[in-house]
Design an enzyme around this catalytic site. Structure first.
Site, PDB file in Angstrom:
ATOM      1  N   GLU A 120       9.208   1.089  11.356  1.00 34.41           N
ATOM      2  CA  GLU A 120      10.250   2.087  11.082  1.00 34.41           C
ATOM      3  C   GLU A 120       9.566   3.450  11.118  1.00 34.41           C
ATOM      4  O   GLU A 120       8.859   3.815  10.183  1.00 34.41           O
ATOM      5  CB  GLU A 120      10.903   1.834   9.727  1.00 34.41           C
ATOM      6  CG  GLU A 120      11.657   0.506   9.687  1.00 34.41           C
ATOM      7  CD  GLU A 120      12.408   0.273   8.378  1.00 34.41           C
ATOM      8  OE1 GLU A 120      12.903  -0.848   8.192  1.00 34.41           O
ATOM      9  OE2 GLU A 120      12.486   1.193   7.545  1.00 34.41           O
TER      10      GLU A 120
ATOM     11  N   LYS B 221       0.888  -1.177   0.000  1.00 33.43           N
ATOM     12  CA  LYS B 221       0.000   0.000   0.000  1.00 33.43           C
ATOM     13  C   LYS B 221       0.922   1.222   0.000  1.00 33.43           C
ATOM     14  O   LYS B 221       1.415   1.638   1.046  1.00 33.43           O
ATOM     15  CB  LYS B 221      -0.894  -0.029   1.255  1.00 33.43           C
ATOM     16  CG  LYS B 221      -2.230   0.666   1.091  1.00 33.43           C
ATOM     17  CD  LYS B 221      -2.164   2.132   0.744  1.00 33.43           C
ATOM     18  CE  LYS B 221      -1.851   3.004   1.943  1.00 33.43           C
ATOM     19  NZ  LYS B 221      -1.549   4.406   1.538  1.00 33.43           N
TER      20      LYS B 221
ATOM     21  N   CYS C 250      14.104  10.245   6.994  1.00 32.53           N
ATOM     22  CA  CYS C 250      13.860   9.802   8.373  1.00 32.53           C
ATOM     23  C   CYS C 250      15.116   9.910   9.220  1.00 32.53           C
ATOM     24  O   CYS C 250      15.054  10.210  10.409  1.00 32.53           O
ATOM     25  CB  CYS C 250      13.334   8.372   8.390  1.00 32.53           C
ATOM     26  SG  CYS C 250      14.438   7.208   7.576  1.00 32.53           S
TER      27      CYS C 250
ATOM     28  N   GLU D  90       9.593  16.161  15.082  1.00 32.42           N
ATOM     29  CA  GLU D  90      10.095  15.913  13.737  1.00 32.42           C
ATOM     30  C   GLU D  90       9.450  16.906  12.769  1.00 32.42           C
ATOM     31  O   GLU D  90       8.234  16.904  12.592  1.00 32.42           O
ATOM     32  CB  GLU D  90       9.744  14.477  13.314  1.00 32.42           C
ATOM     33  CG  GLU D  90      10.327  14.124  11.970  1.00 32.42           C
ATOM     34  CD  GLU D  90       9.991  12.702  11.533  1.00 32.42           C
ATOM     35  OE1 GLU D  90       8.845  12.275  11.725  1.00 32.42           O
ATOM     36  OE2 GLU D  90      10.887  12.031  10.983  1.00 32.42           O
TER      37      GLU D  90
END
Ligand code: NAD
Length: 497
Positions: A258, A183, A292, A391
């Site tokens: 993750e 997906k 990331c 973040e």
């Protein structure tokens, strides 16, 4: 100068790929994907719903039982290498589509396509090297363990470096003998579609790889809820990971998570400061800062702080913001207007939080439309400010001076994330103390983020759990079964005599 990289037009409809065929949603739903240069529609995309996921999972299950589960690893490896060949020969079109879909500069998306091909080649080889262990216990027993494929894996991926991350999941999944339902992220559907064409051309047996486009709340959640999908490998935001685990816990799914990051870079005065500067700039401003493992929190020893920050500001002014298809561009457009607004909202906290924007922070004057943002440097930051803790996932770097090693370690660890970390020092012993003490899944010493596919990749704390890469991927994608074989006649207590 924008380069014409290829002549392949993006199709009007980006569809699903199920049972070896490109198909629309059963209900006919579609959504638009936007060009981040203009935010005008780039293509229509089939919008997957639970019934499309059902169809894809049924196909993956059949593909697993009929073809893939019992195929010799050497045969599987042959297919994976063929996909790598297909990717390599489609580099121009893949890199161009990736750039126009995500806004990432073409010279960087080219690197991502090459890495995507490497992912398939690496795991093709790993497939043939998958082994078990033996535990001889002469004379009575021979015990051994084997790794077995588990079934259908749900692979849910984000929009940053979409193709590279999709292949980072698909390759070990197929190498291990599982079949896949991917997906992809709704903001970056193009290269997953093009990859499916490459997979079709590689003649992979039907059902082994399936892809359903669509939104997280519909297609993604249906995959997580599906009882025939025992494995969920997820890359994305921490809050999404939490939601997925809540949904999947009813089915006791196995997760690889993750998640987000807010990675520190610590620069000591005794480091090679020129190399450290290059790496700091590379680590936060490539991939538009949408990485990331971006080194987004910089800590510089106070005795070299002023010089380092002056050099940083000087270099930042020279970073070229531009169209991603321009080979000279260093920073393209952020993926989506909503993401642009989110990143900008952090810069706009300056008067509230009290930090200073010393470079960038604005839409570049030459780009009145599209999701362009200048590379940004924030000073006067305290570690408890939102810009130092949350973040941002854009080209925004915070920098703070530190005085002692203890202070640097304390601040570097004082964050909820724990994905990557970077330390620059000329003192070997100090680099090792740092590597031991930092709370992160990965540490780079005197290096920017250079990956070695054999090593375990993953995060700690709120950056997730599970490791993928090398044989660690097989800990997730296979079941370890232990077989105990009696050799001869070991004593068996005799009841009821
Ligand atoms: P996101 O969490 O918004 O979306 C990721 C994927 O999850 C998308 O495909 C989305 O459709 C799907 N999704 C959303 N809600 C869902 C739900 N309820 N059920 C199932 N699926 C759902 O993340 P994003 O904005 O696409 O990506 C950026 C994030 O990814 C950042 O936090 C970044 O740090 C993280 N990331 C982590 C790594 C890593 O290796 N740790 C690598 C790349 C990106």
């Amino acid at each position: 100068m924008i380069e014409e990289q290829h002549t392949e037009t993006i199709p009007a409809l980006i569809s699903h790929f199920i049972q070896g065929e490109f198909v629309e949603s059963l209900g006919g739903g579609r959504f638009e994907t936007l060009n981040p240069d203009t935010n005008a529609p780039l293509a229509m995309v089939a919008s997957g719903e639970p019934e499309d996921i059902d169809r894809a999972v049924a196909s993956a299950h059949e593909g697993w039982q009929n073809y893939w589960r019992d195929m010799a690893p050497k045969e599987r490896a042959r297919y994976l290498n063929r996909i790598a060949d297909g990717l390599e020969s489609a580099t121009d079109v893949m890199a161009t589509w990736d750039s126009v879909d995500t806004g990432i500069p073409i010279h960087q998306t080219r690197g991502q396509i090459s890495r995507a091909a490497d992912n398939f080649r690496f795991f093709a080889e790993m497939a043939t090297r998958m082994t078990g262990e033996s535990f001889p216990n002469a004379p009575h027993f021979m015990n051994y363990s084997v790794r077995q494929p588990i079934g259908v894996a749900g692979l849910i991926t984000p929009w940053n470096t979409p193709l590279m991350l999709e292949t980072w999941k698909i390759a070990p999944c197929l190498a291990a003998g599982d079949t896949a339902v991917l997906k992809p992220a709704e903001w970056s559907p193009l290269t997953a579609y093009r990859l499916a064409r490459i997979i079709q051309e590689a003649d992979l047996p039907p059902g082994v790889f399936n892809m359903v486009q669509g939104f997280g709340e519909s297609a993604g959640a249906a995959l997580v809820r599906h009882p025939r999908v025992p494995l969920i490998s997820f890359i994305g935001e921490t809050t999404t990971g939490q939601e997925i685990m809540r949904t999947g816990s009813d089915f006791l799914k196995r997760f690889s998570m993750e998640l987000g990051g807010k990675s520190p870079v610590v620069v000591f005065g005794d480091a090679d400061l020129d190399r450290a500067l290059d790496a700091v700039l590379y680590g936060i401003y490539t991939l538009n800062g949408e990485r990331c493992t971006a080194g987004s929190r910089l800590f510089v020893e106070d005795r070299v702080y002023d010089r380092f920050v002056a050099d940083l500001s000087h270099r930042i002014q020279r970073i070229k913001v531009g169209h991603p298809l321009d080979p000279e561009t260093d920073i393209g457009q952020l993926i989506h207007p909503e993401h642009w607004a989110r990143v900008k909202s952090y810069v706009d906290l300056a008067p509230v939080e009290g930090f200073t924007v010393v470079a960038g922070g604005r839409r570049p004057p030459d780009f009145p439309q599209g999701n362009y943002l200048e590379p940004t440097l924030l000073t006067g930051v305290r570690n408890d400010m939102r810009v130092a803790q949350e973040e941002i996932f854009g080209p925004v770097l915070t920098v703070m001076p530190f005085h002692t090693e203890e202070e640097a370690m304390l601040w570097a660890n004082d964050v909820r994330y724990g994905l990557a970390s970077y330390v620059w020092t000329g003192d070997v012993a100090r680099s090792q103390r740092f590597a031991q003490g930092i709370e992160a899944g990965m540490v780079w010493v005197n290096s920017q983020n250079v990956r070695d596919l054999r090593t375990p990749f993953g995060g700690s704390k709120w950056s997730g759990f599970g490791r993928e890469g090398g044989h660690y991927s097989f800990d997730f994608y296979t079941e370890t079964k232990t077989v105990h074989v009696a050799a001869g006649s070991h004593p068996i207590p005799r009841l009821g005599i």
